[in-house]
Design a protein around this motif. Structure first.
Motif, short mmCIF file in Angstrom:
data_model
loop_
_atom_site.label_atom_id
_atom_site.label_comp_id
_atom_site.label_asym_id
_atom_site.label_seq_id
_atom_site.Cartn_x
_atom_site.Cartn_y
_atom_site.Cartn_z
N ASP A 233 38.44 42.70 53.62
CA ASP A 233 37.90 43.12 52.33
C ASP A 233 38.99 43.61 51.37
O ASP A 233 38.96 43.29 50.19
CB ASP A 233 36.84 44.22 52.51
CG ASP A 233 35.58 43.71 53.19
OD1 ASP A 233 35.35 42.48 53.19
OD2 ASP A 233 34.82 44.55 53.72
N ALA A 234 39.94 44.38 51.89
CA ALA A 234 41.01 44.91 51.03
C ALA A 234 41.86 43.78 50.46
O ALA A 234 42.23 43.80 49.28
CB ALA A 234 41.88 45.90 51.80
N ASP A 235 42.16 42.78 51.30
CA ASP A 235 42.95 41.64 50.81
C ASP A 235 42.17 40.85 49.77
O ASP A 235 42.73 40.44 48.76
CB ASP A 235 43.36 40.73 51.97
CG ASP A 235 44.48 41.32 52.80
OD1 ASP A 235 45.24 42.16 52.27
OD2 ASP A 235 44.59 40.95 53.98
N TRP A 236 40.88 40.62 50.03
CA TRP A 236 40.07 39.89 49.04
C TRP A 236 40.05 40.63 47.71
O TRP A 236 40.19 40.02 46.65
CB TRP A 236 38.65 39.65 49.53
CG TRP A 236 38.54 38.44 50.39
CD1 TRP A 236 38.21 38.39 51.71
CD2 TRP A 236 38.78 37.07 49.99
NE1 TRP A 236 38.24 37.09 52.15
CE2 TRP A 236 38.59 36.26 51.13
CE3 TRP A 236 39.16 36.47 48.80
CZ2 TRP A 236 38.74 34.88 51.09
CZ3 TRP A 236 39.32 35.10 48.77
CH2 TRP A 236 39.11 34.31 49.90
N LYS A 237 39.90 41.95 47.75
CA LYS A 237 39.88 42.72 46.50
C LYS A 237 41.21 42.56 45.77
O LYS A 237 41.24 42.32 44.57
CB LYS A 237 39.60 44.19 46.76
CG LYS A 237 39.62 45.00 45.46
CD LYS A 237 39.14 46.39 45.62
CE LYS A 237 39.19 47.21 44.36
NZ LYS A 237 39.52 46.61 43.11
N ARG A 238 42.32 42.67 46.53
CA ARG A 238 43.65 42.53 45.93
C ARG A 238 43.81 41.14 45.29
O ARG A 238 44.32 41.00 44.19
CB ARG A 238 44.72 42.74 47.01
CG ARG A 238 46.12 42.87 46.48
CD ARG A 238 47.14 43.25 47.55
NE ARG A 238 46.73 44.39 48.33
CZ ARG A 238 46.60 44.38 49.67
NH1 ARG A 238 46.86 43.32 50.38
NH2 ARG A 238 46.21 45.47 50.30
N LEU A 239 43.35 40.11 46.00
CA LEU A 239 43.47 38.75 45.46
C LEU A 239 42.58 38.55 44.24
O LEU A 239 43.00 37.91 43.27
CB LEU A 239 43.12 37.73 46.54
CG LEU A 239 44.06 37.67 47.74
CD1 LEU A 239 43.54 36.67 48.77
CD2 LEU A 239 45.47 37.33 47.33
N MET A 240 41.37 39.06 44.29
CA MET A 240 40.44 38.90 43.17
C MET A 240 40.95 39.60 41.92
O MET A 240 40.69 39.16 40.80
CB MET A 240 39.05 39.42 43.54
CG MET A 240 38.39 38.68 44.69
SD MET A 240 38.11 36.95 44.38
CE MET A 240 36.54 37.00 43.58
N ASP A 241 41.72 40.68 42.11
CA ASP A 241 42.27 41.43 40.98
C ASP A 241 43.59 40.86 40.47
O ASP A 241 44.11 41.31 39.46
CB ASP A 241 42.48 42.90 41.37
CG ASP A 241 41.18 43.65 41.56
OD1 ASP A 241 40.12 43.17 41.08
OD2 ASP A 241 41.20 44.72 42.21
N GLU A 242 44.15 39.87 41.19
CA GLU A 242 45.45 39.32 40.84
C GLU A 242 45.32 38.32 39.68
O GLU A 242 44.69 37.28 39.82
CB GLU A 242 46.07 38.62 42.06
CG GLU A 242 47.35 37.88 41.77
CD GLU A 242 48.43 38.75 41.16
OE1 GLU A 242 48.85 38.44 40.02
OE2 GLU A 242 48.85 39.72 41.80
N PRO A 243 45.95 38.62 38.52
CA PRO A 243 45.83 37.72 37.38
C PRO A 243 46.57 36.39 37.56
O PRO A 243 46.28 35.43 36.84
CB PRO A 243 46.42 38.51 36.21
CG PRO A 243 47.29 39.54 36.85
CD PRO A 243 46.70 39.83 38.20
N LEU A 244 47.48 36.30 38.53
CA LEU A 244 48.21 35.06 38.74
C LEU A 244 47.54 34.14 39.76
O LEU A 244 48.12 33.14 40.17
CB LEU A 244 49.65 35.35 39.18
CG LEU A 244 50.54 35.97 38.11
CD1 LEU A 244 51.92 36.29 38.67
CD2 LEU A 244 50.66 35.04 36.90
N LEU A 245 46.31 34.48 40.15
CA LEU A 245 45.54 33.62 41.05
C LEU A 245 44.23 33.22 40.40
O LEU A 245 43.58 34.04 39.74
CB LEU A 245 45.24 34.32 42.38
CG LEU A 245 46.42 34.53 43.32
CD1 LEU A 245 45.99 35.35 44.53
CD2 LEU A 245 47.00 33.20 43.77
N HIS A 246 43.84 31.98 40.61
CA HIS A 246 42.54 31.48 40.16
C HIS A 246 41.72 31.27 41.43
O HIS A 246 42.14 30.51 42.32
CB HIS A 246 42.70 30.18 39.39
CG HIS A 246 41.39 29.53 39.06
ND1 HIS A 246 40.54 30.06 38.13
CD2 HIS A 246 40.79 28.43 39.57
CE1 HIS A 246 39.46 29.29 38.06
NE2 HIS A 246 39.59 28.31 38.93
N ILE A 247 40.58 31.93 41.54
CA ILE A 247 39.75 31.85 42.75
C ILE A 247 38.35 31.41 42.35
O ILE A 247 37.75 31.94 41.42
CB ILE A 247 39.68 33.22 43.47
CG1 ILE A 247 41.10 33.67 43.85
CG2 ILE A 247 38.78 33.13 44.71
CD1 ILE A 247 41.17 35.07 44.41
#
Length: 143
Positions: free
Chosen positions: A43-57
């Motif tokens: 969950d913590a990694d998903w939150k970090r990735l979802m908040d990352e502006p340089l990733l499109h998910i």
């Protein structure tokens, strides 16, 4: 299980620097994108990735999931690249290191024949060096 398609967002700065993805949450996320099962990350990694502006998910399509499953056995992961770098770095000569004690990318790419040159990045090199130094590796000295 839900699958998501994650791709690094291309920026002019990253393209000029020759970067083809970014490292986040301990993994490499290529510009071309990759399919990830929701359960593969915490969950913590998903939150970090979802908040990352340089990733499109986004949700992965059935075709993307199928293609990822078919190519899974041939895929080079960031972890296998780091493993390959850890294997070859101790064999580099003193002249193959920077004044700061890091392997230069050109000789590292030449020595690491089992990894795609595009995946041998500063971040992968730094991760491999950190693990080697933690294990007692010393940069060779000029004789």
């Amino acid at each position: 299980m839900t699958h998501r398609f994650i791709a690094a967002v291309r920026t002019r700065e990253r393209q000029r620097a020759g970067l083809r993805g970014i490292y986040r949450a301990g993994r490499f996320w290529p510009d071309a994108g990759t399919v990830v099962a929701s359960g593969d990350l915490g969950d913590a990694d998903w939150k970090r990735l979802m908040d990352e502006p340089l990733l499109h998910i986004r949700e992965a399509t059935a075709e993307e999931i199928e293609a990822a499953a078919a190519g899974a056995s041939e895929t080079t992961t960031p972890e296998t690249v780091i493993d390959e770098l850890m294997r070859v770095i101790p064999g580099l000569g003193a002249g193959d290191f920077t004044e700061g004690g890091l392997p230069k990318l050109k000789p590292l790419r030449k020595a690491a024949t089992a990894a795609d040159d595009a995946l041998i990045t500063d971040a992968a090199r730094d991760a491999a060096m950190a693990r080697l130094v933690e294990g007692g590796f010393k940069v060779p000295k000029e004789q």
